[in-house]
Design an enzyme around this catalytic site. Structure first.
Site, PDB file in Angstrom:
ATOM      1  N   ARG A 167      13.702  19.196 -22.249  1.00 42.26           N
ATOM      2  CA  ARG A 167      13.752  18.907 -23.675  1.00 42.26           C
ATOM      3  C   ARG A 167      14.842  19.701 -24.403  1.00 42.26           C
ATOM      4  O   ARG A 167      15.913  19.181 -24.693  1.00 42.26           O
ATOM      5  CB  ARG A 167      12.370  19.169 -24.302  1.00 42.26           C
ATOM      6  CG  ARG A 167      12.059  18.283 -25.510  1.00 42.26           C
ATOM      7  CD  ARG A 167      12.747  18.691 -26.788  1.00 42.26           C
ATOM      8  NE  ARG A 167      12.450  20.045 -27.186  1.00 42.26           N
ATOM      9  CZ  ARG A 167      13.054  20.649 -28.221  1.00 42.26           C
ATOM     10  NH1 ARG A 167      13.957  20.003 -28.926  1.00 42.26           N
ATOM     11  NH2 ARG A 167      12.757  21.899 -28.534  1.00 42.26           N
ATOM     12  N   ASP A 168      14.627  20.973 -24.656  1.00 39.39           N
ATOM     13  CA  ASP A 168      15.539  21.715 -25.514  1.00 39.39           C
ATOM     14  C   ASP A 168      16.902  21.933 -24.869  1.00 39.39           C
ATOM     15  O   ASP A 168      17.939  21.867 -25.536  1.00 39.39           O
ATOM     16  CB  ASP A 168      14.918  23.067 -25.894  1.00 39.39           C
ATOM     17  CG  ASP A 168      15.542  23.644 -27.161  1.00 39.39           C
ATOM     18  OD1 ASP A 168      16.397  22.970 -27.762  1.00 39.39           O
ATOM     19  OD2 ASP A 168      15.159  24.761 -27.552  1.00 39.39           O
TER      20      ASP A 168
ATOM     21  N   LYS B 280      -2.539 -26.446 -44.916  1.00 36.32           N
ATOM     22  CA  LYS B 280      -2.649 -26.795 -43.501  1.00 36.32           C
ATOM     23  C   LYS B 280      -1.554 -26.101 -42.681  1.00 36.32           C
ATOM     24  O   LYS B 280      -0.423 -25.951 -43.137  1.00 36.32           O
ATOM     25  CB  LYS B 280      -2.549 -28.308 -43.346  1.00 36.32           C
ATOM     26  CG  LYS B 280      -3.647 -29.064 -44.099  1.00 36.32           C
ATOM     27  CD  LYS B 280      -3.323 -30.533 -44.242  1.00 36.32           C
ATOM     28  CE  LYS B 280      -4.307 -31.223 -45.173  1.00 36.32           C
ATOM     29  NZ  LYS B 280      -3.927 -32.617 -45.471  1.00 36.32           N
TER      30      LYS B 280
ATOM     31  N   HIS C 112      -6.280 -23.126 -48.056  1.00 34.54           N
ATOM     32  CA  HIS C 112      -6.242 -24.571 -48.258  1.00 34.54           C
ATOM     33  C   HIS C 112      -4.890 -25.195 -47.928  1.00 34.54           C
ATOM     34  O   HIS C 112      -4.650 -26.351 -48.247  1.00 34.54           O
ATOM     35  CB  HIS C 112      -6.645 -24.926 -49.697  1.00 34.54           C
ATOM     36  CG  HIS C 112      -7.891 -24.231 -50.159  1.00 34.54           C
ATOM     37  ND1 HIS C 112      -9.136 -24.472 -49.600  1.00 34.54           N
ATOM     38  CD2 HIS C 112      -8.083 -23.269 -51.105  1.00 34.54           C
ATOM     39  CE1 HIS C 112     -10.032 -23.705 -50.198  1.00 34.54           C
ATOM     40  NE2 HIS C 112      -9.423 -22.968 -51.094  1.00 34.54           N
TER      41      HIS C 112
ATOM     42  N   GLU D  52     -17.103 -30.991 -56.670  1.00 34.03           N
ATOM     43  CA  GLU D  52     -17.608 -31.551 -55.426  1.00 34.03           C
ATOM     44  C   GLU D  52     -18.401 -30.493 -54.666  1.00 34.03           C
ATOM     45  O   GLU D  52     -18.294 -29.294 -54.942  1.00 34.03           O
ATOM     46  CB  GLU D  52     -16.471 -32.078 -54.563  1.00 34.03           C
ATOM     47  CG  GLU D  52     -15.500 -31.017 -54.098  1.00 34.03           C
ATOM     48  CD  GLU D  52     -14.332 -31.625 -53.335  1.00 34.03           C
ATOM     49  OE1 GLU D  52     -14.089 -32.823 -53.488  1.00 34.03           O
ATOM     50  OE2 GLU D  52     -13.660 -30.883 -52.600  1.00 34.03           O
TER      51      GLU D  52
ATOM     52  N   LYS E 189      11.401  32.275 -32.226  1.00 30.63           N
ATOM     53  CA  LYS E 189      12.307  31.141 -32.004  1.00 30.63           C
ATOM     54  C   LYS E 189      13.686  31.486 -32.564  1.00 30.63           C
ATOM     55  O   LYS E 189      13.935  31.394 -33.766  1.00 30.63           O
ATOM     56  CB  LYS E 189      11.745  29.885 -32.673  1.00 30.63           C
ATOM     57  CG  LYS E 189      12.570  28.635 -32.458  1.00 30.63           C
ATOM     58  CD  LYS E 189      11.876  27.430 -33.068  1.00 30.63           C
ATOM     59  CE  LYS E 189      12.726  26.185 -32.954  1.00 30.63           C
ATOM     60  NZ  LYS E 189      13.025  25.846 -31.555  1.00 30.63           N
TER      61      LYS E 189
ATOM     62  N   GLN F  42      18.773  18.744 -25.002  1.00 28.91           N
ATOM     63  CA  GLN F  42      19.115  18.482 -26.403  1.00 28.91           C
ATOM     64  C   GLN F  42      20.318  19.313 -26.809  1.00 28.91           C
ATOM     65  O   GLN F  42      21.221  18.831 -27.500  1.00 28.91           O
ATOM     66  CB  GLN F  42      17.926  18.800 -27.314  1.00 28.91           C
ATOM     67  CG  GLN F  42      18.252  18.635 -28.793  1.00 28.91           C
ATOM     68  CD  GLN F  42      17.065  18.941 -29.697  1.00 28.91           C
ATOM     69  OE1 GLN F  42      15.921  18.818 -29.289  1.00 28.91           O
ATOM     70  NE2 GLN F  42      17.342  19.347 -30.928  1.00 28.91           N
TER      71      GLN F  42
END
Length: 869
Positions: free
Chosen positions: A397-398, A93, A91, A56, A567, A401
Site C-alpha cells: 500500500r504505502d 402502460k 396508470h 367508477e 506517522k 503509493q
C-alpha cells in the site's frame, strides 16, 4: 354522492377527457369524496380544458385488458381480440401482451362479445379500444372506457392477427368495406390468433431515481434485430437529441413467438442487444420485468411494479454491454490515456519470479491467529511484553503509493499475497488498504477496492490486514457525516480489516473520535496516529515541540486509542528527535508504540533504529525492492540489523529476499509512474513534502510543463506552508499547500505578492483562503489581505455539529465566531465548544493537560481546514 353510494367504495373519480392517469383520484370513503372531486376537476381543467368527471368502481387486485375493434362506414364491426396491459406504473402502460395469458377461451369470447355489443350500441366506426378491468380474485370484468384512437400498443395485435391496423384505418376512412380485400380486414370468422406477441416501451426515464424524465443527446443508440423482432423507433439514433418538452417514449420493441416462452426469450434477447447511452433509460428495468417468474406465469396485477421494488434495482454496468470491448479497442488503437507523455520500457520485460513454497502444507499461524486467540486486550498486552520488534510491511500500500503513484494492480498484488502468508508469518501486519487506494483504483485502475480486500483476506488468512483512515475524511477528500464514517468502518471490518490506523491532518483529536469509536465498536484494533512534522529541537518553530506531542499522545490514549502511531509522512523525524520522542512517550502513555517514517532523506533507517532503541514496540518498513526514496526504509535491512539480539523479529532473510525479487521485476512494469528521483535528499528538511505527494506532485508539475522548475516549486512549497500556518502536511492539508505552490510558480508569484493586499489573486479551490476556512494559528497577514469590510467566513460544520456529552444528540442552535474560531452551543447541555480548541496546544506556553477543552465530551465536529479540504 348518491351515485357514489350506488357504485360503492372505494371508487375512482376520473376526468372524462383524461388519459395517462391525469385527473384521476381514489376515494376510500364518503368523507373524503368532496375534496377529491374538486382536485380532479382542477387537474382535468388544466390538462384537457374541461372539468367533466365520472366515477367508477375501484378494484384493488385488477388486470387491465383491452379489446381492439374496427368498424367501417357501412355498419360492420369486428374485434381483433384482446391484449393485456396490466404491467403499468402510475396508470402508464409499460409492457403489453397479446393475447392476455391468463384468460380462458370462454372468458376471451365473453369479453370480446361485450366489446362489440358496446361498439354497436354507440354506432362506432374506425379503430378503437374497449378497455376493461378484470378482478384477479373473482375473474369478473368491468368496463372502463373506450379509447377512440389508434393506441401505442396496437403493434402486438397486428403481430398476432396479421392485420395492418394503420392501413385498415386509412382504407376504411376512404370508404372500404370490412370483409372485402381492399379494406385489409377480413370478416370476423376469418380473424384468428396466431402465436404470442410482447411489446416493451423503452423510455428515457431513470428507474433508479423514481422514473425521473431524462433528456440530452444520445451518444450511442443500438436497435435490436433478428427473426421475431420488430422495432418502432422513430427518431431514436446515435446523435439524436431527447427533448424535455415531449413524451419520454424513445422506441417500442415488439417480439413475436409461437409460445409465451419463445416470445419472452426473444424479447429478453432484444432488450439485451439494445443500447441507449448519453441519456438514462428504462432498459434494465424492462429486462427485470421480463425475467421475473410472476410475469412468465401471468400471475400479476396492475400493482405489480409498485409491489416489486427489486425491478428497479440496478446492476453495476458502468460502461454498458460493450464497455469492455470499447476499452480494449480504445487502448489498442490509441493507447492507455494514463500513459500519455510517459516513457515506455525500452525492451521486453521478464516475468516476475515467484517465491517457492509448499502450497500443500498448512499455513503457519500468524498475528491474526494470535489476535483471535487472545482477544484485543490480551493481544495488546502481548505487544507490550514481546521482546522482539514487530514489523509492518507497507509494500502493498504505502510503499507503492509513494514510489509508483498507487498504480500497482490487484493482479500483481494477489499473485504474491499467498507467499506472504507462508514465508513471512512473523510479520505483525500487512498495510494493504485505505489512503489513496479507493481514489486511484476507481479512477485510474478501474478496479473494485472491496474486491481487492476480499481476495487479499482469502489469500492471507493468518496475518493482520491493516488500513489507513483519514478520520472524518475516511478514504475520501471531504468531511463525511459521522454515520458514513461509522458504516464504512463496519463494512471494512466485515470485509477483513483487522487494524485501522486513524489520523487527522491537523492532529485534531475531536475529529478522530468518531472513527476511533467506530473501530472499537466493530471489534477491530485501533491505532491512533499522531502526524509528525517540524523538528523537536528547532526553537524557531516552538509549536512542534516535545510537549505538544506528549500532550497529544495523552489525549489519544484518553480518546480510546489502543495503539499509538507516530506517522512521519515526510520523513523529517531525525534520529535524535525519534529517540527523544519515543522515550518521552514511553514514559507518559501505556500504549504500544508503532513508528512510521519515510526515507526521503536517505537516513530514515537510523531514525527507525533510534525509535526501537528508545522503546518502540513496532515499526514500518518496505521490502528491499520497494524501499527507500519516498517510501519506507528497508525492512529486510532493519531486520538484519536486529538479528541475533533480543529484539530480533525472527523474519527469514531468504524468504524476504524471495519476496523482494518478485517486486524487483514487477516494479519495472510500473517504471513510467516513478518520479525522476535517483537518491535521497536532505532538501526534505526544508520543504517537508510527504513521500507519496513528492511523486505525484512531480508528475503534476511535468503535466503543467513546470518540471524544469522543480527546485522553485519546492521553495514555494516551504513558503506556502508557513503562509498557511506551518501545518502538518498530509492529505488533505498537503494538497492545499501543493496546489498553492504550483499556482505561485505558474503565475510567477512570490510570497510578498501573495501578501500584497493591492494585488487581486485567485486562490486554488483547495486553498483554505479560497473557501474562507481558517487553519489554526494562521498568520494574520494572509487573512487581512484584501479583506476590508468583512472577515473570511469559516467553513466548519459548527452550525450542524452534534454534541457528544452523555446521551445528548441534539444539533447546535447557533454558530458564532469567537476570536476568529468557529464555536457552537449545544441546545441541551449549553456548553460552548470551539472547533479548533486543539490548536491551543500549539501556541500555549503553559502545560496543556487532557482535562482542557479538546478532551471535553461536547464537540462541535470537524476542524475548519479539514472540512474545507
Amino acid at each position: 354522492m348518491a351515485l357514489a353510494a350506488s357504485i360503492g367504495f372505494p371508487l375512482m373519480v376520473k376526468a372524462s377527457r383524461g388519459g395517462g392517469g391525469r385527473g384521476l383520484r381514489v376515494a376510500e370513503s364518503p368523507a373524503g369524496l368532496g375534496p377529491l372531486i374538486e382536485a380532479a376537476r382542477r387537474e382535468a381543467r388544466g390538462a384537457f380544458g374541461e372539468d367533466e368527471i365520472y366515477a367508477e368502481r375501484l378494484l384493488r387486485r385488477a388486470r387491465h385488458v383491452e379489446v381492439q375493434v374496427l368498424g367501417d362506414l357501412h355498419g360492420t364491426l369486428v374485434h381483433l381480440f384482446e391484449r393485456d396491459c396490466s404491467i403499468q406504473r402510475r396508470h402508464q402502460k409499460i409492457v403489453e401482451w397479446a393475447p392476455a395469458p391468463f384468460l380462458t377461451g370462454a372468458e376471451r369470447a365473453t369479453l370480446c362479445d361485450a366489446a362489440l355489443t358496446l361498439a354497436r350500441a354507440a354506432g362506432y366506426t374506425h379503430a378503437g379500444t374497449v378497455e376493461f378491468l378484470v378482478d384477479a380474485d373473482t375473474r369478473a370484468f368491468y368496463f372502463i372506457e373506450v379509447n377512440a384512437r389508434l393506441q401505442v400498443e396496437h403493434t402486438v395485435t397486428e403481430e398476432v392477427t396479421g392485420i395492418d391496423i394503420v392501413k385498415a384505418q386509412l382504407r376504411i376512412a376512404a370508404g372500404a368495406r370490412i370483409g372485402e380485400p381492399d379494406s385489409g380486414v377480413p370478416r370476423q370468422e376469418a380473424i384468428a390468433l396466431s402465436g404470442h406477441a410482447l411489446q416493451c416501451r423503452v423510455t428515457t426515464e431513470d428507474p433508479a431515481h423514481g422514473f425521473a424524465p431524462a433528456h440530452g443527446r444520445l451518444t450511442a443508440c443500438q436497435i435490436p434485430a433478428g427473426i421475431g423482432i420488430r422495432v418502432d423507433a422513430g427518431s431514436a439514433h446515435t446523435g439524436a437529441v431527447v427533448s424535455p418538452f415531449y413524451d419520454s417514449l424513445l422506441m417500442k420493441i415488439i417480439a413475436r413467438g409461437d409460445s409465451p416462452e419463445e416470445t419472452i426469450g426473444r424479447m429478453a434477447r432484444a432488450l439485451g442487444e439494445s443500447r441507449v447511452e448519453g441519456v438514462a433509460s428504462n432498459l434494465e428495468f424492462l429486462e427485470h420485468v421480463i425475467a421475473h417468474p410472476a410475469f412468465a406465469a401471468g400471475d400479476y396485477t396492475t400493482r405489480f411494479v409498485d409491489e416489486t421494488p427489486e425491478l428497479v434495482e440496478s446492476a453495476a454496468a458502468p460502461n454498458g454491454t460493450f464497455g469492455l470491448l470499447e476499452f480494449l479497442g480504445e487502448v489498442t488503437v490509441n493507447g492507455n490515456p494514463e500513459m500519455l507523455g510517459r516513457p515506455r520500457p525500452a525492451a521486453s520485460l521478464p516475468r516476475a519470479p515467484f517465491p517457492r513454497y509448499d502450497a500443500d502444507r498448512p499455513i503457519p499461524p500468524g498475528s491474526r491467529d494470535r489476535l483471535r486467540e487472545f482477544g484485543p486486550e490480551r493481544f495488546l498486552g502481548w505487544m507490550r511484553r514481546e521482546k522482539r520488534i514487530l514489523f509492518t510491511d507497507t509494500t502493498i500500500r504505502d510503499a507503492q503509493q509513494s514510489l509508483l503513484a498507487t498504480r500497482v494492480r490487484t493482479h500483481d498484488i494477489l499473485a504474491i499475497a499467498p507467499a506472504y502468508a507462508r514465508l513471512a508469518p512473523e510479520l505483525f501486519s500487512l498495510e494493504c488498504w485505505g489512503g489513496a487506494t479507493f481514489d486511484v483504483m476507481l479512477r485510474f485502475l478501474r478496479e473494485d477496492p472491496w474486491e481487492r480486500l476480499a481476495q487479499l483476506r482469502d489469500a492471507v488468512p493468518n496475518l493482520l490486514l491493516q488500513m489507513m483512515v483519514r478520520a472524518s475524511n475516511a478514504v475520501g477528500y471531504t468531511s463525511y457525516p459521522d454515520n458514513v464514517v461509522q458504516h464504512f468502518v463496519t463494512q471494512a471490518t466485515h470485509a477483513g480489516i483487522d487494524l485501522f490506523r486513524v489520523f487527522d491532518s491537523l492532529n485534531g483529536v475531536d475529529n478522530m473520535r468518531v472513527a476511533i469509536d467506530a473501530v472499537r465498536g466493530a471489534g477491530a484494533l485501533c491505532e491512533a496516529a499522531m502526524c509528525y512534522t517540524g523538528d523537536l529541537f528547532d526553537t524557531a518553530r516552538p509549536k512542534w515541540n516535545l510537549r505538544y506531542y506528549v500532550d497529544l499522545a495523552r489525549q489519544l490514549e484518553k480518546a480510546g486509542a489502543q495503539i499509538l502511531g507516530i506517522k512521519d509522512m515526510a520523513g523529517v523525524c531525525r534520529p535524535r528527535a525519534a529517540r527523544a520522542l519515543v522515550e518521552a512517550l514511553r514514559g507518559e502513555v501505556g500504549l504500544p508504540i508503532h513508528f512510521d517514517t519515510h526515507d526521503t532523506s536517505g537516513i530514515a533507517g537510523a531514525s527507525v533504529l533510534a525509535a526501537i532503541d528508545a522503546g518502540a514496540d513496532a515499526v514500518y518498513g518496505a521490502l528491499d525492492a520497494m524501499s527507500g526514496l519516498t517510501a519506507q526504509p528497508n525492512l529486510s535491512a532493519l531486520a538484519s540489523a536486529l538479528a541475533g539480539s533480543e529484539l530480533d523479529p525472527g523474519l527469514d532473510p531468504e524468504a524476504l529476499q524471495a519476496l523482494s525479487r518478485y517486486w524487483e521485476i514487477v516494479r519495472r512494469y510500473y517504471a513510467p509512474f516513478e518520479a525522476d528521483m535517483r537518491a535521497g535528499t536532505a532538501d526534505v528538511y526544508r520543504h517537508e513534502m510527504p513521500g507519496p505527494q513528492y511523486t505525484n506532485l512531480r508528475a503534476q508539475a511535468r503535466g503543467m510543463g513546470l518540471e524544469h522548475r522543480w527546485d522553485e516549486i519546492c521553495q514555494r512549497y516551504a513558503e506556502v506552508n508557513l503562509l498557511f500556518g506551518d501545518l502538518v502536511k498530509i492529505t488533505p492539508t498537503s494538497t492545499a499547500v501543493a496546489d498553492m505552490a504550483l499556482s505561485m510558480v505558474a503565475n510567477g508569484l512570490s510570497r510578498d505578492n501573495v501578501l500584497d493586499p493591492a494585488r487581486d489573486l485567485a486562490f486554488p479551490k483547495s486553498s483554505p483562503r479560497s473557501t474562507g476556512a481558517r487553519p489554526p494559528i494562521c498568520p494574520p497577514p494572509i487573512w487581512r489581505r484584501g479583506a476590508s469590510s468583512s472577515r473570511p467566513r469559516c467553513a466548519a460544520r459548527s452550525a450542524s455539529a452534534s454534541c457528544r456529552r452523555g446521551s445528548c444528540s441534539r444539533r447546535s442552535s447557533s454558530s458564532t465566531r469567537v476570536t476568529g474560531i468557529a464555536s457552537a452551543t449545544c441546545r441541551r447541555c449549553r456548553r460552548r465548544r470551539s472547533s479548533t480548541d486543539f490548536a491551543k496546544a500549539t501556541t500555549s506556553r503553559s502545560r496543556w493537560r487532557p482535562g482542557s477543552a479538546t478532551s471535553s465530551a461536547c464537540s462541535p465536529g470537524r476542524s475548519p481546514t479539514t472540512a474545507a479540504a
